[in-house]
Design a protein around this motif. Sequence first.
Motif, PDB file in Angstrom:
ATOM      1  N   ASP A 166      -1.126   0.668  -1.902  1.00 32.38           N
ATOM      2  CA  ASP A 166      -0.968   0.396  -0.417  1.00 32.38           C
ATOM      3  C   ASP A 166      -0.086  -1.162  -0.265  1.00 32.38           C
ATOM      4  O   ASP A 166       0.198  -1.694  -0.955  1.00 32.38           O
ATOM      5  CB  ASP A 166      -2.687  -0.155  -0.158  1.00 32.38           C
ATOM      6  CG  ASP A 166      -2.793  -0.705   1.416  1.00 32.38           C
ATOM      7  OD1 ASP A 166      -2.596   0.130   2.414  1.00 32.38           O
ATOM      8  OD2 ASP A 166      -3.120  -2.117   1.484  1.00 32.38           O
ATOM      9  N   ARG A 167       0.531  -1.214   0.912  1.00 29.92           N
ATOM     10  CA  ARG A 167       1.236  -2.124   1.349  1.00 29.92           C
ATOM     11  C   ARG A 167       0.665  -3.484   1.045  1.00 29.92           C
ATOM     12  O   ARG A 167       1.618  -4.571   0.889  1.00 29.92           O
ATOM     13  CB  ARG A 167       1.833  -1.910   2.702  1.00 29.92           C
ATOM     14  CG  ARG A 167       0.931  -2.198   3.944  1.00 29.92           C
ATOM     15  CD  ARG A 167       1.682  -1.674   5.349  1.00 29.92           C
ATOM     16  NE  ARG A 167       2.066  -0.532   5.288  1.00 29.92           N
ATOM     17  CZ  ARG A 167       3.368  -0.379   5.382  1.00 29.92           C
ATOM     18  NH1 ARG A 167       4.287  -1.132   5.298  1.00 29.92           N
ATOM     19  NH2 ARG A 167       3.798   1.069   5.229  1.00 29.92           N
ATOM     20  N   HIS A 171       3.283  -6.438  -0.371  1.00 25.73           N
ATOM     21  CA  HIS A 171       3.510  -7.751   0.511  1.00 25.73           C
ATOM     22  C   HIS A 171       3.142  -8.977  -0.349  1.00 25.73           C
ATOM     23  O   HIS A 171       2.125  -9.306  -0.877  1.00 25.73           O
ATOM     24  CB  HIS A 171       2.337  -7.786   1.787  1.00 25.73           C
ATOM     25  CG  HIS A 171       2.807  -8.913   2.686  1.00 25.73           C
ATOM     26  ND1 HIS A 171       4.013  -9.202   3.509  1.00 25.73           N
ATOM     27  CD2 HIS A 171       2.068 -10.008   2.869  1.00 25.73           C
ATOM     28  CE1 HIS A 171       3.973 -10.295   3.913  1.00 25.73           C
ATOM     29  NE2 HIS A 171       2.738 -10.681   3.856  1.00 25.73           N
ATOM     30  N   GLY A 172       4.205  -9.872  -0.272  1.00 23.65           N
ATOM     31  CA  GLY A 172       3.851 -11.139  -1.085  1.00 23.65           C
ATOM     32  C   GLY A 172       3.850 -10.973  -2.704  1.00 23.65           C
ATOM     33  O   GLY A 172       3.435 -11.818  -3.261  1.00 23.65           O
ATOM     34  N   LEU A 173       4.429  -9.785  -3.035  1.00 24.34           N
ATOM     35  CA  LEU A 173       4.443  -9.653  -4.622  1.00 24.34           C
ATOM     36  C   LEU A 173       5.311 -10.767  -5.157  1.00 24.34           C
ATOM     37  O   LEU A 173       6.474 -11.057  -4.855  1.00 24.34           O
ATOM     38  CB  LEU A 173       5.060  -8.382  -4.680  1.00 24.34           C
ATOM     39  CG  LEU A 173       4.732  -7.714  -6.081  1.00 24.34           C
ATOM     40  CD1 LEU A 173       3.331  -7.535  -6.178  1.00 24.34           C
ATOM     41  CD2 LEU A 173       5.265  -6.404  -6.181  1.00 24.34           C
ATOM     42  N   GLU A 200       4.531   1.456  -1.021  1.00 23.15           N
ATOM     43  CA  GLU A 200       4.758   1.358   0.610  1.00 23.15           C
ATOM     44  C   GLU A 200       5.125  -0.136   0.970  1.00 23.15           C
ATOM     45  O   GLU A 200       4.504  -1.032   0.243  1.00 23.15           O
ATOM     46  CB  GLU A 200       3.394   1.906   1.213  1.00 23.15           C
ATOM     47  CG  GLU A 200       3.046   3.341   0.941  1.00 23.15           C
ATOM     48  CD  GLU A 200       1.877   3.562   2.072  1.00 23.15           C
ATOM     49  OE1 GLU A 200       2.016   4.522   3.047  1.00 23.15           O
ATOM     50  OE2 GLU A 200       0.652   3.117   1.788  1.00 23.15           O
ATOM     51  N   GLY A 201       5.794  -0.122   2.032  1.00 18.20           N
ATOM     52  CA  GLY A 201       6.161  -1.394   2.691  1.00 18.20           C
ATOM     53  C   GLY A 201       6.945  -2.140   1.551  1.00 18.20           C
ATOM     54  O   GLY A 201       6.973  -3.529   1.586  1.00 18.20           O
ATOM     55  N   GLY A 219       9.629   4.756  -3.506  1.00 23.83           N
ATOM     56  CA  GLY A 219       9.109   3.538  -2.362  1.00 23.83           C
ATOM     57  C   GLY A 219       9.770   3.921  -1.059  1.00 23.83           C
ATOM     58  O   GLY A 219      10.815   4.625  -1.105  1.00 23.83           O
ATOM     59  N   GLN A 220       9.100   3.233  -0.064  1.00 22.19           N
ATOM     60  CA  GLN A 220       9.672   3.234   1.029  1.00 22.19           C
ATOM     61  C   GLN A 220       9.420   1.905   1.880  1.00 22.19           C
ATOM     62  O   GLN A 220       8.484   1.076   1.225  1.00 22.19           O
ATOM     63  CB  GLN A 220       8.870   4.383   2.075  1.00 22.19           C
ATOM     64  CG  GLN A 220       7.490   4.271   1.990  1.00 22.19           C
ATOM     65  CD  GLN A 220       6.767   5.312   2.697  1.00 22.19           C
ATOM     66  OE1 GLN A 220       5.910   6.174   1.861  1.00 22.19           O
ATOM     67  NE2 GLN A 220       6.899   5.508   4.153  1.00 22.19           N
TER      68      GLN A 220
END
Length: 255
Positions: A166-167, A171-173, A200-201, A219-220
């Motif tokens: 899940d994105r 996010h913020g990785l 994702e994301g 990935g995308q």
Amino acid sequence: LEEKQFEVYYQPIVNLSSGRTDRFEALVRWRHPERGMLLPDEFLPLMDEAGLIVRLGHWIIDEVCRQLAQWGPGVVNVAVNVSDREFWHQDLLPHVLRSLARYDVTADRLTLEITEGVIMRRPEVALRLLGDMHDAGLRLHIDDFGTGYSSLDSLHRFPVDAFKIDRSFIHGLTTGDRKSELVRVIVAMGKALGLAVVAEGVETRDQLAFLREIGCATGQGFLFMPAVTGDHAPYLLGRVLGIDQSEGGALLPVP
């Protein structure tokens, strides 16, 4: 629906090592005559409430099969999101098979993405439905993985080919934080189960570098390319999206 105002866009699913793609995810858009292009969050909840989500989903599957036939074998696979109501609807698999037959497309070129939360709501029934889809030759992905509280036992039993991180985890990785360690575990778990993993994301160079470091294969996200029209998608085949291998993996700007 009656005025045929919906359109399917296609976002590339990219090999993180090579930067190339031969597959896409189908994403629906509404070209509203007054408000312009609307994204799914702006209309899917209302369509679900109005009981139209299954009808829309059937149209998307049929349109994707038509597009796959038009593209030919250069596009290996397209993934289609299946909504909660659509997954449990008795006509889902028969409709998919009719659409594939209508356009003479083989089942392995279509992937159905079902969220983890939907599957875990009725896991035993889902196991039977997924088994029927798998037996028909379709590819199956668990979408939004990490949000539905599935067990390792359930994952091992489901006849799926891949799961998508899940994105919200991407996010913020940041390397070394708890979120990054969780993503590392998910990728390792996928490898242990013999499942592909799609992130994702993916939006930043740091996210891509981390995913490549931990061995996430695909990935995308906007870093590579946003969703494009069916006419534009074939021009992405064979191109390097976001990664320049001649520079030791440095990123190229997306045209």
